[in-house]
Design a protein around this motif. Structure first.
Motif, PDB file in Angstrom:
ATOM      1  N   THR A  13      25.772  23.653 -10.319  1.00 27.11           N
ATOM      2  CA  THR A  13      24.940  23.925  -9.119  1.00 27.11           C
ATOM      3  C   THR A  13      25.045  23.305  -7.917  1.00 27.11           C
ATOM      4  N   LEU A  14      25.533  22.096  -8.063  1.00 21.90           N
ATOM      5  CA  LEU A  14      26.097  21.196  -6.831  1.00 21.90           C
ATOM      6  C   LEU A  14      27.015  22.107  -6.075  1.00 21.90           C
ATOM      7  N   VAL A  15      28.096  22.258  -6.815  1.00 22.71           N
ATOM      8  CA  VAL A  15      29.128  22.887  -6.230  1.00 22.71           C
ATOM      9  C   VAL A  15      28.862  23.995  -5.433  1.00 22.71           C
ATOM     10  N   LYS A  16      28.117  24.937  -6.142  1.00 18.97           N
ATOM     11  CA  LYS A  16      27.595  26.165  -5.758  1.00 18.97           C
ATOM     12  C   LYS A  16      26.774  26.121  -4.318  1.00 18.97           C
ATOM     13  N   ASP A  17      25.749  25.209  -4.553  1.00 15.09           N
ATOM     14  CA  ASP A  17      24.985  24.689  -3.425  1.00 15.09           C
ATOM     15  C   ASP A  17      25.620  24.405  -1.975  1.00 15.09           C
ATOM     16  N   VAL A  18      26.906  23.640  -2.216  1.00 20.06           N
ATOM     17  CA  VAL A  18      27.376  23.466  -1.163  1.00 20.06           C
ATOM     18  C   VAL A  18      28.616  24.682  -0.752  1.00 20.06           C
ATOM     19  N   GLY A  19      28.907  25.388  -1.704  1.00 19.88           N
ATOM     20  CA  GLY A  19      29.887  26.390  -1.502  1.00 19.88           C
ATOM     21  C   GLY A  19      31.468  25.816  -2.047  1.00 19.88           C
ATOM     22  N   ILE A  20      31.946  26.689  -2.614  1.00 20.73           N
ATOM     23  CA  ILE A  20      33.251  26.487  -3.251  1.00 20.73           C
ATOM     24  C   ILE A  20      34.184  26.114  -2.227  1.00 20.73           C
ATOM     25  N   GLU A  21      34.200  26.756  -1.107  1.00 22.68           N
ATOM     26  CA  GLU A  21      35.275  26.363  -0.208  1.00 22.68           C
ATOM     27  C   GLU A  21      34.981  25.102   0.491  1.00 22.68           C
ATOM     28  N   ALA A  22      33.716  25.007   1.008  1.00 23.93           N
ATOM     29  CA  ALA A  22      33.170  23.825   1.638  1.00 23.93           C
ATOM     30  C   ALA A  22      33.534  22.290   0.655  1.00 23.93           C
ATOM     31  N   ALA A  23      33.254  22.804  -0.809  1.00 21.15           N
ATOM     32  CA  ALA A  23      33.210  21.719  -1.502  1.00 21.15           C
ATOM     33  C   ALA A  23      34.535  21.299  -1.499  1.00 21.15           C
ATOM     34  N   CYS A  24      35.680  22.240  -1.657  1.00 25.83           N
ATOM     35  CA  CYS A  24      37.040  21.966  -1.730  1.00 25.83           C
ATOM     36  C   CYS A  24      37.400  21.119  -0.294  1.00 25.83           C
TER      37      CYS A  24
END
Length: 150
Positions: A13-24
């Motif tokens: 949920t955290l990763v999807k909240d930020v967005g996968i590209e942004a999280a990377c």
């Protein structure tokens, strides 16, 4: 649900909240690595997101999903204030009125959510937002009561 799967669900949920590209970009980790942190496959069962990565992502997220999950597992209630510049009340009487209003809003959301016999994910999120708002009012009320005691 096991502790492990609970944490993995909140990590996802955290990763999807930020967005996968942004999280990377924020973490310097690949999509595959981030995916392994919340994968429920047996080969990744013992793999969890490092704390520094959680902290970096939660700084960019709308809500501290993993921190809240950890607190929940320990029976701790967090007061999360995403509107830190919000107005403070002038006393306990105003707090009681605000609490009654927020509770009415929560009951209204609940009534809408349960009307079809099932609470959807979006309905649960709205209920959670109202519950957090009640927590904020209660925290302000606690602070005002402490001021009156002293």
């Amino acid at each position: 649900m096991s502790v492990e799967s609970y944490l993995k669900k909140h990590t996802e949920t955290l990763v999807k909240d930020v967005g996968i590209e942004a999280a990377c970009a924020i973490t310097g980790k690949s999509k595959a690595t981030l995916g392994r942190y919340y994968s429920d496959s047996a080969e990744h069962a013992d793999r969890f997101m490092p704390v520094d990565v959680v902290a970096a992502l939660e700084a960019a997220a709308r809500f501290p999903h993993v921190t809240a999950a950890l607190a929940d597992l320990r029976g701790i209630t967090l007061a999360y204030d995403n509107e830190r510049t919000g107005p403070t009340t002038t006393g306990v009487n105003q707090d009681v009125v605000a609490l009654a209003q927020r509770f009415a809003m929560l009951m209204s959301e609940y009534n809408s959510a349960i009307s079809d016999g099932k609470i959807s994910i979006n309905e649960a999120k709205r209920l959670l937002r109202e519950t957090i708002a009640i927590q904020q009012v209660l925290l302000q009320m606690k602070l005002n009561l402490e001021d009156e005691v002293v």
